[in-house]
Design a protein around this motif. Structure first.
Motif, PDB file in Angstrom:
ATOM      1  N   SER A  33       0.847  -1.185   0.000  1.00 49.83           N
ATOM      2  CA  SER A  33       0.000   0.000   0.000  1.00 49.83           C
ATOM      3  C   SER A  33       0.888   1.241   0.000  1.00 49.83           C
ATOM      4  N   GLY A  34       0.574   2.128  -0.894  1.00 45.89           N
ATOM      5  CA  GLY A  34       1.363   3.332  -1.053  1.00 45.89           C
ATOM      6  C   GLY A  34       0.749   4.508  -0.326  1.00 45.89           C
ATOM      7  N   LEU A  35       1.267   5.660  -0.653  1.00 46.51           N
ATOM      8  CA  LEU A  35       0.830   6.898  -0.001  1.00 46.51           C
ATOM      9  C   LEU A  35      -0.625   7.207  -0.322  1.00 46.51           C
ATOM     10  N   LEU A  36      -1.052   6.950  -1.552  1.00 43.62           N
ATOM     11  CA  LEU A  36      -2.436   7.260  -1.924  1.00 43.62           C
ATOM     12  C   LEU A  36      -3.439   6.407  -1.148  1.00 43.62           C
ATOM     13  N   VAL A  37      -3.085   5.183  -0.856  1.00 37.55           N
ATOM     14  CA  VAL A  37      -3.978   4.323  -0.073  1.00 37.55           C
ATOM     15  C   VAL A  37      -4.130   4.879   1.332  1.00 37.55           C
ATOM     16  N   TRP A  38      -3.011   5.296   1.936  1.00 38.44           N
ATOM     17  CA  TRP A  38      -3.073   5.840   3.290  1.00 38.44           C
ATOM     18  C   TRP A  38      -3.796   7.185   3.328  1.00 38.44           C
ATOM     19  N   LEU A  39      -3.647   7.981   2.280  1.00 40.97           N
ATOM     20  CA  LEU A  39      -4.395   9.238   2.215  1.00 40.97           C
ATOM     21  C   LEU A  39      -5.894   8.979   2.090  1.00 40.97           C
ATOM     22  N   PHE A  40      -6.263   7.988   1.304  1.00 39.20           N
ATOM     23  CA  PHE A  40      -7.670   7.630   1.159  1.00 39.20           C
ATOM     24  C   PHE A  40      -8.248   7.143   2.485  1.00 39.20           C
ATOM     25  N   LEU A  41      -7.514   6.297   3.182  1.00 38.41           N
ATOM     26  CA  LEU A  41      -7.999   5.806   4.480  1.00 38.41           C
ATOM     27  C   LEU A  41      -8.097   6.933   5.502  1.00 38.41           C
ATOM     28  N   GLY A  42      -7.167   7.861   5.465  1.00 37.28           N
ATOM     29  CA  GLY A  42      -7.238   9.022   6.351  1.00 37.28           C
ATOM     30  C   GLY A  42      -8.436   9.892   6.050  1.00 37.28           C
ATOM     31  N   PHE A  43      -8.739  10.049   4.763  1.00 37.24           N
ATOM     32  CA  PHE A  43      -9.912  10.822   4.366  1.00 37.24           C
ATOM     33  C   PHE A  43     -11.197  10.137   4.836  1.00 37.24           C
ATOM     34  N   CYS A  44     -11.251   8.822   4.728  1.00 38.13           N
ATOM     35  CA  CYS A  44     -12.412   8.073   5.223  1.00 38.13           C
ATOM     36  C   CYS A  44     -12.569   8.246   6.732  1.00 38.13           C
ATOM     37  N   ALA A  45     -11.458   8.201   7.450  1.00 42.21           N
ATOM     38  CA  ALA A  45     -11.510   8.401   8.902  1.00 42.21           C
ATOM     39  C   ALA A  45     -11.976   9.811   9.231  1.00 42.21           C
ATOM     40  N   LEU A  46     -11.572  10.782   8.432  1.00 41.42           N
ATOM     41  CA  LEU A  46     -12.005  12.161   8.647  1.00 41.42           C
ATOM     42  C   LEU A  46     -13.514  12.300   8.445  1.00 41.42           C
ATOM     43  N   ILE A  47     -14.056  11.618   7.464  1.00 41.72           N
ATOM     44  CA  ILE A  47     -15.505  11.645   7.234  1.00 41.72           C
ATOM     45  C   ILE A  47     -16.248  11.021   8.411  1.00 41.72           C
ATOM     46  N   VAL A  48     -15.740   9.913   8.933  1.00 45.18           N
ATOM     47  CA  VAL A  48     -16.384   9.248  10.070  1.00 45.18           C
ATOM     48  C   VAL A  48     -16.369  10.152  11.296  1.00 45.18           C
ATOM     49  N   VAL A  49     -15.245  10.786  11.564  1.00 44.61           N
ATOM     50  CA  VAL A  49     -15.156  11.684  12.720  1.00 44.61           C
ATOM     51  C   VAL A  49     -16.069  12.889  12.531  1.00 44.61           C
ATOM     52  N   ALA A  50     -16.135  13.406  11.311  1.00 47.02           N
ATOM     53  CA  ALA A  50     -17.008  14.551  11.048  1.00 47.02           C
ATOM     54  C   ALA A  50     -18.474  14.178  11.230  1.00 47.02           C
ATOM     55  N   GLN A  51     -18.840  12.937  11.008  1.00 43.48           N
ATOM     56  CA  GLN A  51     -20.216  12.501  11.230  1.00 43.48           C
ATOM     57  C   GLN A  51     -20.498  12.244  12.710  1.00 43.48           C
ATOM     58  N   LEU A  52     -19.468  11.924  13.468  1.00 42.49           N
ATOM     59  CA  LEU A  52     -19.664  11.650  14.892  1.00 42.49           C
ATOM     60  C   LEU A  52     -19.907  12.922  15.706  1.00 42.49           C
ATOM     61  N   VAL A  53     -19.315  14.034  15.301  1.00 45.91           N
ATOM     62  CA  VAL A  53     -19.456  15.281  16.073  1.00 45.91           C
ATOM     63  C   VAL A  53     -20.923  15.712  16.159  1.00 45.91           C
ATOM     64  N   PRO A  54     -21.674  15.847  15.065  1.00 50.04           N
ATOM     65  CA  PRO A  54     -23.087  16.225  15.209  1.00 50.04           C
ATOM     66  C   PRO A  54     -23.916  15.177  15.947  1.00 50.04           C
ATOM     67  N   ALA A  55     -23.583  13.909  15.770  1.00 46.24           N
ATOM     68  CA  ALA A  55     -24.338  12.859  16.457  1.00 46.24           C
ATOM     69  C   ALA A  55     -24.164  12.977  17.971  1.00 46.24           C
ATOM     70  N   VAL A  56     -22.949  13.236  18.422  1.00 51.65           N
ATOM     71  CA  VAL A  56     -22.698  13.396  19.862  1.00 51.65           C
ATOM     72  C   VAL A  56     -23.395  14.640  20.383  1.00 51.65           C
ATOM     73  N   MET A  57     -23.367  15.727  19.605  1.00 53.70           N
ATOM     74  CA  MET A  57     -24.051  16.945  20.047  1.00 53.70           C
ATOM     75  C   MET A  57     -25.561  16.723  20.139  1.00 53.70           C
ATOM     76  N   LEU A  58     -26.124  15.977  19.211  1.00 50.91           N
ATOM     77  CA  LEU A  58     -27.558  15.668  19.239  1.00 50.91           C
ATOM     78  C   LEU A  58     -27.906  14.823  20.461  1.00 50.91           C
ATOM     79  N   MET A  59     -27.078  13.825  20.744  1.00 51.00           N
ATOM     80  CA  MET A  59     -27.330  12.975  21.923  1.00 51.00           C
ATOM     81  C   MET A  59     -27.246  13.794  23.210  1.00 51.00           C
ATOM     82  N   LEU A  60     -26.270  14.682  23.309  1.00 50.27           N
ATOM     83  CA  LEU A  60     -26.171  15.519  24.506  1.00 50.27           C
ATOM     84  C   LEU A  60     -27.384  16.433  24.639  1.00 50.27           C
ATOM     85  N   GLY A  61     -27.898  16.939  23.513  1.00 46.02           N
ATOM     86  CA  GLY A  61     -29.104  17.766  23.552  1.00 46.02           C
ATOM     87  C   GLY A  61     -30.313  16.979  24.010  1.00 46.02           C
ATOM     88  N   ILE A  62     -30.427  15.746  23.552  1.00 42.19           N
ATOM     89  CA  ILE A  62     -31.552  14.903  23.967  1.00 42.19           C
ATOM     90  C   ILE A  62     -31.478  14.617  25.460  1.00 42.19           C
TER      91      ILE A  62
END
Length: 75
Positions: A31-60
């Motif tokens: 696996s080269g650099l592009l594979v690791w960049l792609f996986l990092g981007f996927c992890a960034l999307i997952v973390v970005a989706q978790l932030v609003p979900a946690v804020m919604l749960m705290l509001g509830i």
């Protein structure tokens, strides 16, 4: 002469003992650099989706806790 032979034998033994380490140092997934960049981007999307979900749960939780406290004050 004995110390030279002892040092040579010791170095040969250490090289033979460490040979599996040298063999395992190469990566088998190729696996080269592009594979690791792609996986990092996927992890960034997952973390970005978790932030609003946690804020919604705290509001509830905050809303449920405040409605219970208001209900106990009215009674």
């Amino acid at each position: 002469m004995k110390t030279t032979m002892k040092a040579a034998l010791l170095s040969l033994t250490s090289v033979l003992a460490a040979s599996p380490v040298f063999a395992a140092s190469q990566r088998s997934d190729h696996s080269g650099l592009l594979v690791w960049l792609f996986l990092g981007f996927c992890a960034l999307i997952v973390v970005a989706q978790l932030v609003p979900a946690v804020m919604l749960m705290l509001g509830i939780v905050k809303g449920v806790a405040s409605s219970k406290s208001e209900a106990s004050e009215k009674a």
